[in-house]
Scaffold this active site. Structure first.
Site, PDB file in Angstrom:
ATOM      1  N   HIS A   1      -5.814  -0.540   4.573  1.00  0.00           N
ATOM      2  CA  HIS A   1      -5.388   0.868   4.568  1.00  0.00           C
ATOM      3  C   HIS A   1      -6.558   1.728   5.054  1.00  0.00           C
ATOM      4  O   HIS A   1      -7.474   2.036   4.288  1.00  0.00           O
ATOM      5  CB  HIS A   1      -4.976   1.243   3.127  1.00  0.00           C
ATOM      6  CG  HIS A   1      -4.433   2.635   2.957  1.00  0.00           C
ATOM      7  ND1 HIS A   1      -3.393   2.898   2.101  1.00  0.00           N
ATOM      8  CD2 HIS A   1      -4.768   3.828   3.499  1.00  0.00           C
ATOM      9  CE1 HIS A   1      -3.120   4.208   2.126  1.00  0.00           C
ATOM     10  NE2 HIS A   1      -3.952   4.785   2.959  1.00  0.00           N
TER      11      HIS A   1
ATOM     12  N   THR B   1       0.852  -1.183   0.000  1.00  0.00           N
ATOM     13  CA  THR B   1       0.000   0.000   0.000  1.00  0.00           C
ATOM     14  C   THR B   1       0.891   1.238   0.000  1.00  0.00           C
ATOM     15  O   THR B   1       1.877   1.308   0.730  1.00  0.00           O
ATOM     16  CB  THR B   1      -1.049  -0.028   1.135  1.00  0.00           C
ATOM     17  OG1 THR B   1      -2.043   0.950   0.859  1.00  0.00           O
ATOM     18  CG2 THR B   1      -0.463   0.236   2.514  1.00  0.00           C
TER      19      THR B   1
ATOM     20  N   CYS C   1      -3.174   8.180   7.458  1.00  0.00           N
ATOM     21  CA  CYS C   1      -3.785   6.846   7.369  1.00  0.00           C
ATOM     22  C   CYS C   1      -2.907   5.815   8.066  1.00  0.00           C
ATOM     23  O   CYS C   1      -1.718   6.043   8.259  1.00  0.00           O
ATOM     24  CB  CYS C   1      -3.937   6.421   5.914  1.00  0.00           C
ATOM     25  SG  CYS C   1      -5.020   7.460   4.926  1.00  0.00           S
TER      26      CYS C   1
END
Lengths: 175, 207
Positions: A60, A37, A43
């Site tokens: 994620h 990711t 995040c």
């Protein structure tokens, strides 16, 4: 032909697929594939790995909790919904919850010169709820690379369970 | 009529037109500052999925400089300027009168130069719109980051309170031909804020 020291690793990298996990997404992979990711800022990326079956999952998340929203159509956006969903997907693929080890990354404070109107510490809240949710599911966090000011890319190797962290201008780090 | 998430086509057109005027004013300010001609592409208003905002700029891991300002007053929202790392370096060289290629990283000076550019661009953008509509807008102190595009953009979208799966984005590319400077401008208005704008320019909010 000359063999470089990194040759074995490169060969293996070539033999496996790198599966991309987008923002507010989760995916499951089996050995020898990797899950990646890109660009985690505030995040948080949650990597779960079952070393026995070599099944891994990567999530994620963008936000800590879904409770303040009426209309939740992407559970993988939230830590409180995304993590249980990731666990159940891994179980469905044959992984065992008791074997699962978690590694988490992200939750940075990206901007300097913050003012009070800005929603503060979203990264910190993401980390906090991620830890809490994993704990409530009985999953141990074995490594983490969280907080700070830098964006991160996270790669989970389903063979070893290692997580590689990439940052701008810094060498690859393995946790 | 094509709908953009409940925003009818004619309002999208109006948004693009208003942005065009605001940004025209902004690039004039930048051109004066740099003493060079600066061009902009026609602003586009999109109502798109969050993930697609990223693909407007480029690779998620690409290093970019970003200035982020919050708009307050009659129209509230977030303004972002994003420059690729190389463009940011060139901008600093041009601003400080150094030869192109001198700046290879952004120190505190460079960062504040980029921040100031964002400040000036936003200031002239909202002045133009304010002058045209009579709406009152202020900006807050600019925030700054230099890092992976994906990390910066997602963090600022979340922090600005855009939690929905789709966002309204007004985007422009501005460029300085000879020095290959490329920047992105994004305006993320808060949904309620738009009706005031439509009223001010004499377009019915609903029809």
């Amino acid at each position: 032909m000359q063999l470089s020291p990194g040759k074995a690793m490169e060969d293996r990298a070539a033999a496996c697929n790198e599966i991309h996990v987008g923002i507010a997404e989760l995916k499951i992979a089996r050995q020898p594939d990797r899950l990646i990711t890109l660009g985690l800022g505030s995040c948080v990326g949650v990597a779960l790995h079952d070393p026995a079956t070599m099944i891994g999952g990567l999530l994620h998340i963008m936000l800590p909790e879904s409770s303040q929203f009426n209309n939740v159509n992407k559970p993988a956006k939230f830590a409180d919904l995304g993590i249980p969903l990731l666990v159940s997907e891994i179980r469905r693929s044959g992984g065992k919850i008791n074997n699962l080890r978690a590694k988490i990354a992200g939750g940075a404070q990206m901007f300097s010169g913050l003012n009070e109107k800005f929603v503060l510490n979203i990264g910190e809240r993401n980390i906090c709820v991620t830890r809490k949710t994993l704990k409530s599911l009985g999953i141990r966090i074995v490594a983490e690379e969280v907080g700070g000011r830098r964006g991160r890319t996270m790669i989970l190797d389903t063979v070893t369970g290692q997580v590689h962290i990439r940052t701008v201008g810094v060498r690859l780090k393995v946790i | 009529m094509t709908e953009h998430g409940g925003i009818p086509e004619f309002q999208i057109d109006a948004l693009q037109e208003v942005s065009n005027i605001g940004l025209g004013n902004a690039v004039t300010a930048l051109a004066e500052l740099l003493n060079k001609k600066v061009d902009i592409s026609v602003p586009k208003a999109y109502f798109i999925e969050l993930e697609r905002v990223f693909s407007l700029v480029g690779g998620l891991e690409e290093a970019v400089a970003c200035v982020n300002l919050i708009l307050e007053g009659d129209i509230s929202g977030t303004v972002m300027f994003i420059f690729t790392d190389k463009s940011a370096f060139k901008l600093v060289d041009m601003l400080t009168g150094q030869e192109t290629g001198t700046t290879v990283e952004l120190d505190a000076m460079g960062a504040s130069a980029v921040q100031e550019i964002g400040n000036i661009l936003t200031g002239s953008f909202i002045n133009a719109i304010g002058g045209m509509t009579g709406l009152v807008m202020q900006t807050t102190v600019p925030m700054y980051a230099f890092d992976m595009m994906g990390a910066i953009l997602s963090a600022s979208i979340v922090a600005s309170g855009h939690y929905d799966d789709k966002v309204l984005v007004i985007e422009t590319l501005f460029f300085q031909e000879n020095d290959h400077i490329k920047g992105h401008f994004f305006l993320l208005p808060e949904t309620g804020a738009l009706n005031k704008l439509f009223e001010a320019i004499g377009i019915p909010a609903e029809c």
